[in-house]
Motif scaffolding. Structure first.
Motif, short mmCIF file in Angstrom:
data_model
loop_
_atom_site.label_atom_id
_atom_site.label_comp_id
_atom_site.label_asym_id
_atom_site.label_seq_id
_atom_site.Cartn_x
_atom_site.Cartn_y
_atom_site.Cartn_z
N GLY A 1 0.81 -1.22 0.00
CA GLY A 1 0.00 0.00 0.00
C GLY A 1 0.84 1.26 0.00
O GLY A 1 0.41 2.30 -0.52
N TYR B 1 2.14 1.31 -3.91
CA TYR B 1 1.06 1.56 -4.86
C TYR B 1 -0.25 1.69 -4.09
O TYR B 1 -0.94 0.69 -3.83
CB TYR B 1 0.95 0.42 -5.88
N GLU C 1 -3.03 2.63 -4.96
CA GLU C 1 -4.20 2.24 -5.73
C GLU C 1 -3.76 1.52 -7.00
O GLU C 1 -2.84 1.96 -7.70
CB GLU C 1 -5.03 3.47 -6.10
N ARG D 1 -8.07 0.34 -3.93
CA ARG D 1 -7.12 0.77 -2.92
C ARG D 1 -6.43 -0.46 -2.33
O ARG D 1 -7.09 -1.43 -1.94
CB ARG D 1 -7.82 1.56 -1.81
N THR D 2 -5.10 -0.42 -2.29
CA THR D 2 -4.32 -1.57 -1.84
C THR D 2 -4.06 -1.58 -0.35
O THR D 2 -3.55 -2.57 0.18
CB THR D 2 -2.97 -1.59 -2.57
N LEU E 1 -5.55 -4.36 1.67
CA LEU E 1 -6.18 -5.27 0.73
C LEU E 1 -5.78 -6.72 1.02
O LEU E 1 -6.60 -7.62 0.94
CB LEU E 1 -5.79 -4.88 -0.70
#
Length: 285
Positions: A133, A136, A138, A143-144, A147
């Motif tokens: 996250g 990256y 997103e 959205r990471t 995740l």
């Protein structure tokens, strides 16, 4: 030849009688026996030291050996090992096919993947995936952040890492099959699938199984590294207990004994699988 000449020829020695007169003395190996006795003495001293050292607290080890938290951690370790090995070899087989392909792009992609993931330490890979996250925020509109949970990160990181090694194991096994046998199968009109199933794979497995078994045992032990990202595997479960009870050595011994038991069982299974695929070869004689 006259009878006088025959009389002068000496009689042949009685070979059986001479052989009976010879005494065969076995070779003495004092050095080997001395080394063997020394090793056994040192081994006995080491075992005695471990068993009689009160710091190990074997009574505590026995109490926690089958506790619920430890068994849950053991189950997660076994499950994670199985998932990673299946996914890793599936991806590794695909990469091996790419590497053996006539397409230069596929060969380059496979080579680059193996080079990259064998170059980065597994701990660094896990930490990078755990903090994906931050790299990256997103991806593709998703959205990471949060995740992937710790278990998912462990599966992704370990699978990508093991696939690089599995690709080389599978590729080496396929290359070990004599090219002439494949050409003979083609001459007999066998389809591509039948050639792989009846000719290539049975012979390639002789070279694939030993390193694959080592990879399986290595992956089992390597899952202990996921404890750094708070995955409740066997080692992390033992750590949770000794953080509460301060009985560090006994809980580490619980994890050690369980790892030893499981790897021993896997080693026995590997032996029989190797024996199955080595049927008809000189190694079984």
């Amino acid at each position: 030849m006259s009878s006088d000449t025959l009389a002068k020829v000496p009689a042949a020695p009685d070979i059986p009688e001479q052989a009976d007169a010879l005494r065969i003395v076995p070779q003495r190996r004092f050095g080997q026996w001395t080394a063997a006795v020394l090793v056994l003495v040192l081994l006995a001293l080491a075992v005695n030291s471990v068993l009689r050292n009160k710091a190990f607290q074997w009574d505590v080890v026995a109490d926690y050996f089958t506790s619920d938290s430890v068994l849950r951690g053991l189950w997660l370790t076994l499950w994670l090992t199985a998932v990673v090995m299946v996914l890793g070899f599936a991806l590794g087989t695909l990469l091996a096919a790419f590497r053996l392909s006539a397409n230069p792009v596929l060969r380059a992609v496979s080579w680059g993947y193996v080079w990259l993931f064998r170059s980065i330490p597994i701990l660094v890979q896990l930490l990078l995936w755990f903090n994906i996250g931050a790299l990256y925020p997103e991806l593709f509109g998703v959205r990471t952040v949060n995740l992937l949970g710790p278990v998912e990160v462990a599966i992704v990181g370990l699978t990508l890492h093991e696939a690089a090694y599995a690709a080389e194991v599978v590729r080496g096994g396929i290359l070990s099959v004599d090219r002439g046998q494949i050409e003979a199968a083609q001459a007999l009109g066998l389809s591509r699938w039948r050639r792989w199933r009846r000719i290539v794979l049975p012979q390639a497995m002789r070279s694939i199984v030993p390193p694959a078994g080592n990879m399986l045992i290595g992956t089992l032990k390597g899952t202990s590294i996921v404890s750094v990202i708070a995955v409740s595997d066997l080692l992390f479960s033992a750590q949770l207990v000794y953080h509460r009870t301060y009985q560090v050595i006994p809980l580490l011994m619980v994890a050690t004994v369980w790892y030893t038991v499981v790897t021993s069982v896997l080693g026995v299974g590997q032996y029989y699988v190797e024996k199955h695929y080595a049927r008809g070869s000189e190694r079984t004689r």
